[in-house]
Design a protein around this motif. Sequence first.
Motif, short mmCIF file in Angstrom:
data_model
loop_
_atom_site.label_atom_id
_atom_site.label_comp_id
_atom_site.label_asym_id
_atom_site.label_seq_id
_atom_site.Cartn_x
_atom_site.Cartn_y
_atom_site.Cartn_z
N LEU A 1 0.38 2.68 -7.62
CA LEU A 1 1.63 3.10 -8.27
C LEU A 1 2.31 1.52 -8.16
O LEU A 1 3.29 1.27 -9.09
N THR A 2 2.06 0.53 -7.59
CA THR A 2 2.90 -0.64 -7.51
C THR A 2 2.20 -1.97 -7.88
O THR A 2 2.79 -3.11 -7.94
N SER A 3 0.97 -1.85 -7.77
CA SER A 3 -0.03 -3.24 -8.01
C SER A 3 0.32 -3.88 -9.48
O SER A 3 -0.06 -3.19 -10.27
N VAL B 1 6.55 11.73 -3.97
CA VAL B 1 5.94 11.71 -5.53
C VAL B 1 6.23 13.44 -5.95
O VAL B 1 6.64 14.26 -5.25
N THR C 1 0.28 4.20 -2.94
CA THR C 1 1.33 3.10 -2.97
C THR C 1 0.70 1.73 -3.85
O THR C 1 1.40 1.42 -4.67
N THR C 2 -0.61 1.60 -3.57
CA THR C 2 -1.39 0.35 -4.16
C THR C 2 -1.39 0.62 -5.56
O THR C 2 -0.94 -0.08 -6.58
N LYS D 1 11.09 11.12 -8.51
CA LYS D 1 10.10 10.25 -7.95
C LYS D 1 8.64 10.16 -8.87
O LYS D 1 8.65 10.98 -9.88
N LEU E 1 4.63 13.01 0.77
CA LEU E 1 4.91 11.76 -0.02
C LEU E 1 6.08 11.59 -0.91
O LEU E 1 6.27 12.72 -1.53
N ARG F 1 -2.04 7.51 1.37
CA ARG F 1 -0.63 7.06 1.13
C ARG F 1 -0.88 5.53 0.72
O ARG F 1 -0.14 5.13 -0.05
N SER F 2 -1.64 4.90 1.61
CA SER F 2 -1.76 3.56 1.34
C SER F 2 -2.51 3.23 -0.20
O SER F 2 -1.81 2.35 -0.96
N ASN F 3 -3.33 4.03 -0.49
CA ASN F 3 -4.03 3.83 -1.91
C ASN F 3 -3.36 4.55 -3.08
O ASN F 3 -2.97 3.42 -3.99
#
Length: 265
Positions: free
Chosen positions: A224-226, A124, A221-222, A94, A122, A217-219
């Motif tokens: 890591l993927t944006s 990670v 994810t952002t 991860k 999470l 979690r949301s931040n």
Amino acid sequence: MDFVCFRKYETRFNEVIGPIHARFNAFLADHGEAAYPVGQFFEASPYLNLLLYPEAVKFRRSQPLDPARFQYLEGCVRQEQAYTIPQFRSNSDKPLVYVSFGSLGCGDTKTLQKLIGALAQLPVRALINVGGYLEAYSDVPGNIILDRWFPQPSVIPQVDAVIHHGGNNTFTECLYFGKPSIIMPYVWDGHDNATRVHETGHGIKMHRNHWTFAELRSNLTTILTSESMKRQLAATSGQMRQAPGPAKAAKLLDGLLERHSVQTA
């Protein structure tokens, strides 16, 4: 709108630090120095000022800085010993997150415990710097490794994201190596750097205490993927790597000494 918000902030800031500033000016008076305007605790050099953050995260200013006196040191990072990422007991495939709140922030074991509990849930892995408080932690989850210290400039290039306090070294190193960050500031330049990262698309600013698991979690994810954030970080990293800060600083200082020697000859 930005200017109006800044003026409101500046007014409130000056109100809060007013008593401190008055004591500071009394100290200056006792030593034969002139008082500083409210809000000012040091003055810029009339000769040369070296700014340790890159131009990519500079604020828009109503009065631009004079480039003859103010220079940005784009790529100014420390060097450290090599570091090999250890094996994790779980989530071995991860994304890897590095967490550090600096030597002072390590004392906030309550916040770090909260982060450990959240990251444990999470998908990670996490390397977490806990300073001299390693004994305060037990039952460490398998996707997390704690240590008293990490050679940070060697760790950051190998991770996928960083959670930190916004200290200038970590702030600059994340930008130099193109790593997205969540900044949870608590003192000094951290608040300023967190705002710079957030407003320029290099990461996200979060409140140090008032956050939820869903928000983290949301931040995470952002960042890591944006794709837009990745592009912004890659561009800034490229600019910084092309302009070695120490070499630029040496050249500027050498030029300043040469000009001053000519003027005083």
